[in-house]
Design a protein around this motif. Structure first.
Motif, PDB file in Angstrom:
ATOM      1  N   ILE A 169      14.713   7.657  -4.954  1.00  0.00           N
ATOM      2  CA  ILE A 169      14.472   6.233  -4.708  1.00  0.00           C
ATOM      3  C   ILE A 169      12.981   6.003  -4.553  1.00  0.00           C
ATOM      4  CG2 ILE A 169      14.946   4.263  -3.198  1.00  0.00           C
ATOM      5  CD1 ILE A 169      17.401   5.870  -2.146  1.00  0.00           C
ATOM      6  N   CYS A 170      12.449   5.055  -5.312  1.00  0.00           N
ATOM      7  CA  CYS A 170      11.056   4.652  -5.158  1.00  0.00           C
ATOM      8  C   CYS A 170      11.027   3.153  -4.844  1.00  0.00           C
ATOM      9  CB  CYS A 170      10.232   4.982  -6.397  1.00  0.00           C
ATOM     10  SG  CYS A 170      10.707   4.087  -7.893  1.00  0.00           S
ATOM     11  N   LEU A 171       9.844   2.670  -4.510  1.00  0.00           N
ATOM     12  CA  LEU A 171       9.691   1.267  -4.135  1.00  0.00           C
ATOM     13  C   LEU A 171       8.716   0.545  -5.055  1.00  0.00           C
ATOM     14  CD1 LEU A 171       9.290   1.713  -0.292  1.00  0.00           C
ATOM     15  CD2 LEU A 171      11.320   0.913  -1.485  1.00  0.00           C
ATOM     16  N   THR A 221       0.843  -1.192   0.000  1.00  0.00           N
ATOM     17  CA  THR A 221       0.000   0.000   0.000  1.00  0.00           C
ATOM     18  C   THR A 221       0.878   1.241   0.000  1.00  0.00           C
ATOM     19  OG1 THR A 221      -0.114   0.230   2.399  1.00  0.00           O
ATOM     20  CG2 THR A 221      -1.740  -1.251   1.351  1.00  0.00           C
ATOM     21  N   LYS A 222       0.279   2.360  -0.369  1.00  0.00           N
ATOM     22  CA  LYS A 222       1.025   3.620  -0.363  1.00  0.00           C
ATOM     23  C   LYS A 222       1.509   3.942   1.049  1.00  0.00           C
ATOM     24  CE  LYS A 222       0.837   8.234  -2.309  1.00  0.00           C
ATOM     25  NZ  LYS A 222       0.085   9.170  -3.139  1.00  0.00           N
ATOM     26  N   GLN A 223       0.679   3.680   2.047  1.00  0.00           N
ATOM     27  CA  GLN A 223       1.047   3.936   3.436  1.00  0.00           C
ATOM     28  C   GLN A 223       2.267   3.097   3.839  1.00  0.00           C
ATOM     29  OE1 GLN A 223      -2.113   3.193   6.213  1.00  0.00           O
ATOM     30  NE2 GLN A 223      -1.041   4.150   7.911  1.00  0.00           N
ATOM     31  N   ALA A 249       3.359  12.277  -3.498  1.00  0.00           N
ATOM     32  CA  ALA A 249       3.492  12.134  -4.949  1.00  0.00           C
ATOM     33  C   ALA A 249       2.722  10.900  -5.421  1.00  0.00           C
ATOM     34  CB  ALA A 249       4.974  11.991  -5.313  1.00  0.00           C
ATOM     35  N   LYS A 250       2.428  10.861  -6.715  1.00  0.00           N
ATOM     36  CA  LYS A 250       1.757   9.675  -7.277  1.00  0.00           C
ATOM     37  C   LYS A 250       2.564   8.423  -6.931  1.00  0.00           C
ATOM     38  CE  LYS A 250       0.122   7.677 -11.581  1.00  0.00           C
ATOM     39  NZ  LYS A 250       0.042   7.829 -13.040  1.00  0.00           N
TER      40      LYS A 250
END
Length: 115
Positions: A102-104, A53-55, A84-85
């Motif tokens: 860095i994104c996941l 999830t985003k959270q 952010a999106k």
């Protein structure tokens, strides 16, 4: 400059795998394609860290940010962009001046880089 970028990717990868041993850190975007300019940032995606999830992703990015703050080298302008999106943690590597995002678990950038 190529060596500095590769070393920075390796260092971030070690920080991430200290948190999630099975995670994989992959560059994407201009760095991955070799089409970067000296001023280009380094985009990284962490795969296999688990958050769905985003959270959960924001909480995981905060863990990465904490680990970066504790690193032996200085990460300037460190922030988690949660709204952010695609949530990211971004920072500037103090020694080289390189910006890193860095994104996941987002495979979109990897797919674009493969084209």
């Amino acid at each position: 400059e190529v060596e500095v970028r590769a070393s920075l990717v390796e260092t971030v990868s070690k920080i991430v795998t200290n948190i999630w041993p099975d995670a994989l850190v992959q560059p994407f975007g201009s760095y991955a394609t070799g089409l970067y300019l000296p001023s280009s940032d380094i985009d990284l995606v962490v795969l296999g860290a688990g958050p769905e999830t985003k959270q959960e992703q924001v909480a995981a990015l905060k863990r990465i940010a904490s680990a970066l703050r504790a690193a032996e080298w200085q990460a300037d302008d460190l922030e988690v962009i949660a709204n952010a999106k695609v949530p990211i943690v971004k920072f500037r590597h103090a020694d080289s001046g390189l910006d890193v995002d860095i994104c996941l678990e987002s495979r979109d950038g990897l797919l674009s880089s493969a084209l």
